[in-house]
Design a protein around this motif. Structure first.
Motif, PDB file in Angstrom:
ATOM      1  N   VAL A   1       0.831  -1.201   0.000  1.00 21.92           N
ATOM      2  CA  VAL A   1       0.000   0.000   0.000  1.00 21.92           C
ATOM      3  C   VAL A   1       0.873   1.261   0.000  1.00 21.92           C
ATOM      4  CG1 VAL A   1      -1.700   1.324   1.326  1.00 21.92           C
ATOM      5  CG2 VAL A   1      -1.992  -1.138   1.023  1.00 21.92           C
ATOM      6  N   ILE A   2       1.962   1.242   0.755  1.00 20.81           N
ATOM      7  CA  ILE A   2       2.880   2.388   0.753  1.00 20.81           C
ATOM      8  C   ILE A   2       3.467   2.593  -0.638  1.00 20.81           C
ATOM      9  CG2 ILE A   2       5.095   3.260   1.618  1.00 20.81           C
ATOM     10  CD1 ILE A   2       4.401   1.945   4.305  1.00 20.81           C
ATOM     11  N   GLN A   3       3.881   1.507  -1.258  1.00 16.02           N
ATOM     12  CA  GLN A   3       4.436   1.608  -2.606  1.00 16.02           C
ATOM     13  C   GLN A   3       3.395   2.164  -3.579  1.00 16.02           C
ATOM     14  OE1 GLN A   3       5.898  -2.076  -4.206  1.00 16.02           O
ATOM     15  NE2 GLN A   3       7.013  -1.055  -5.834  1.00 16.02           N
ATOM     16  N   THR A   4       2.168   1.723  -3.460  1.00 18.91           N
ATOM     17  CA  THR A   4       1.089   2.236  -4.312  1.00 18.91           C
ATOM     18  C   THR A   4       0.899   3.735  -4.099  1.00 18.91           C
ATOM     19  OG1 THR A   4      -0.062   0.117  -4.307  1.00 18.91           O
ATOM     20  CG2 THR A   4      -1.389   2.059  -4.814  1.00 18.91           C
ATOM     21  N   ALA A   5       0.921   4.166  -2.851  1.00 18.38           N
ATOM     22  CA  ALA A   5       0.723   5.590  -2.548  1.00 18.38           C
ATOM     23  C   ALA A   5       1.843   6.443  -3.152  1.00 18.38           C
ATOM     24  CB  ALA A   5       0.643   5.804  -1.039  1.00 18.38           C
ATOM     25  N   PHE A   6       3.085   6.023  -2.985  1.00 17.52           N
ATOM     26  CA  PHE A   6       4.199   6.793  -3.542  1.00 17.52           C
ATOM     27  C   PHE A   6       4.198   6.758  -5.072  1.00 17.52           C
ATOM     28  CE2 PHE A   6       6.019   6.779   0.736  1.00 17.52           C
ATOM     29  CZ  PHE A   6       6.464   8.088   0.800  1.00 17.52           C
ATOM     30  N   TYR A   7       3.825   5.626  -5.625  1.00 22.10           N
ATOM     31  CA  TYR A   7       3.722   5.533  -7.084  1.00 22.10           C
ATOM     32  C   TYR A   7       2.698   6.536  -7.610  1.00 22.10           C
ATOM     33  CZ  TYR A   7       2.383   3.770 -11.652  1.00 22.10           C
ATOM     34  OH  TYR A   7       2.073   3.675 -12.994  1.00 22.10           O
ATOM     35  N   LYS A   8       1.546   6.596  -6.948  1.00 23.25           N
ATOM     36  CA  LYS A   8       0.503   7.532  -7.377  1.00 23.25           C
ATOM     37  C   LYS A   8       0.932   8.981  -7.152  1.00 23.25           C
ATOM     38  CE  LYS A   8      -3.405   4.428  -7.108  1.00 23.25           C
ATOM     39  NZ  LYS A   8      -4.757   4.209  -6.617  1.00 23.25           N
ATOM     40  N   LEU A   9       1.729   9.207  -6.125  1.00 27.43           N
ATOM     41  CA  LEU A   9       2.248  10.556  -5.874  1.00 27.43           C
ATOM     42  C   LEU A   9       3.095  11.030  -7.049  1.00 27.43           C
ATOM     43  CD1 LEU A   9       2.770  12.878  -3.706  1.00 27.43           C
ATOM     44  CD2 LEU A   9       4.879  11.643  -3.235  1.00 27.43           C
ATOM     45  N   VAL A  10       3.990  10.178  -7.484  1.00 28.95           N
ATOM     46  CA  VAL A  10       4.870  10.530  -8.602  1.00 28.95           C
ATOM     47  C   VAL A  10       4.064  10.608  -9.895  1.00 28.95           C
ATOM     48  CG1 VAL A  10       6.832   9.757  -9.990  1.00 28.95           C
ATOM     49  CG2 VAL A  10       6.911   9.564  -7.500  1.00 28.95           C
ATOM     50  N   LYS A  11       3.202   9.634 -10.108  1.00 29.83           N
ATOM     51  CA  LYS A  11       2.405   9.588 -11.330  1.00 29.83           C
ATOM     52  C   LYS A  11       1.479  10.796 -11.463  1.00 29.83           C
ATOM     53  CE  LYS A  11      -0.756   6.606 -13.855  1.00 29.83           C
ATOM     54  NZ  LYS A  11      -1.620   5.449 -13.774  1.00 29.83           N
ATOM     55  N   ALA A  12       0.901  11.231 -10.338  1.00 28.02           N
ATOM     56  CA  ALA A  12      -0.039  12.356 -10.373  1.00 28.02           C
ATOM     57  C   ALA A  12       0.677  13.702 -10.341  1.00 28.02           C
ATOM     58  CB  ALA A  12      -1.005  12.258  -9.203  1.00 28.02           C
ATOM     59  N   ASP A  13       2.000  13.668 -10.301  1.00 29.83           N
ATOM     60  CA  ASP A  13       2.803  14.888 -10.323  1.00 29.83           C
ATOM     61  C   ASP A  13       2.450  15.803  -9.148  1.00 29.83           C
ATOM     62  OD1 ASP A  13       4.891  16.351 -11.372  1.00 29.83           O
ATOM     63  OD2 ASP A  13       3.585  17.528 -12.675  1.00 29.83           O
ATOM     64  N   GLN A  14       2.333  15.206  -7.975  1.00 29.13           N
ATOM     65  CA  GLN A  14       2.008  15.959  -6.758  1.00 29.13           C
ATOM     66  C   GLN A  14       3.263  16.337  -5.970  1.00 29.13           C
ATOM     67  OE1 GLN A  14      -1.103  16.989  -5.910  1.00 29.13           O
ATOM     68  NE2 GLN A  14      -1.752  16.123  -7.841  1.00 29.13           N
ATOM     69  N   LEU A  15       4.431  16.219  -6.581  1.00 32.17           N
ATOM     70  CA  LEU A  15       5.684  16.459  -5.872  1.00 32.17           C
ATOM     71  C   LEU A  15       5.924  17.922  -5.553  1.00 32.17           C
ATOM     72  CD1 LEU A  15       7.897  13.985  -7.878  1.00 32.17           C
ATOM     73  CD2 LEU A  15       7.012  13.693  -5.580  1.00 32.17           C
ATOM     74  N   LEU A  16       5.164  18.816  -6.163  1.00 30.38           N
ATOM     75  CA  LEU A  16       5.350  20.241  -5.911  1.00 30.38           C
ATOM     76  C   LEU A  16       4.551  20.734  -4.713  1.00 30.38           C
ATOM     77  CD1 LEU A  16       5.306  21.493  -9.604  1.00 30.38           C
ATOM     78  CD2 LEU A  16       7.284  20.979  -8.166  1.00 30.38           C
ATOM     79  N   LEU A  17       3.768  19.858  -4.102  1.00 29.00           N
ATOM     80  CA  LEU A  17       2.994  20.238  -2.919  1.00 29.00           C
ATOM     81  C   LEU A  17       3.935  20.513  -1.745  1.00 29.00           C
ATOM     82  CD1 LEU A  17       0.162  17.538  -2.924  1.00 29.00           C
ATOM     83  CD2 LEU A  17      -0.099  19.959  -3.449  1.00 29.00           C
ATOM     84  N   PRO A  18       3.531  21.405  -0.839  1.00 31.98           N
ATOM     85  CA  PRO A  18       4.287  21.540   0.416  1.00 31.98           C
ATOM     86  C   PRO A  18       4.261  20.205   1.163  1.00 31.98           C
ATOM     87  CG  PRO A  18       2.723  23.337   0.151  1.00 31.98           C
ATOM     88  CD  PRO A  18       2.443  22.364  -0.946  1.00 31.98           C
TER      89      PRO A  18
END
Length: 101
Positions: free
Chosen positions: A36-53
């Motif tokens: 589940v952690i891997q899925t969450a981080f994968y979706k973070l990168v995929k959704a381009d949410q890395l610019l969030l605070p």
């Protein structure tokens, strides 16, 4: 520990990883936590949410991890239901429909 995507700074990854792991260990079997952690981080990168605070990123990861854990538990529950139904049918047929050769 899950694999680190190159686009997430290590200190943010470690902090978020620990928070998610603690959160999920209360809800899931240990062998499912890493998935589940891997899925969450994968979706973070995929959704381009890395610019969030960082705080918003953590909240976003919690949201995704919670939904992924719910989906996983639903799948497991459905699998167990189907397996139990199959066993019941098999036992019923074995006891009520004795075919003789």
């Amino acid at each position: 520990m899950a694999h680190l995507p190159k686009s997430i700074p290590k200190e943010i990854f470690r902090k978020c990883y620990q928070h998610l792991k603690t959160f999920l260990q209360k809800k899931l079997p240990q062998n499912d936590v890493e998935d589940v952690i891997q899925t969450a981080f994968y979706k973070l990168v995929k959704a381009d949410q890395l610019l969030l605070p960082q705080d918003e990123m953590l909240a976003w990861l919690y949201h995704v991890a919670r939904n992924a854990s719910i989906d996983l538990l639903k799948k497991k529950k459905q699998f167990l239901r189907e397996t139990a139904a199959h066993k019941i049918r098999r036992n019923f047929l074995a006891t009520h429909w004795n075919f003789c050769c």
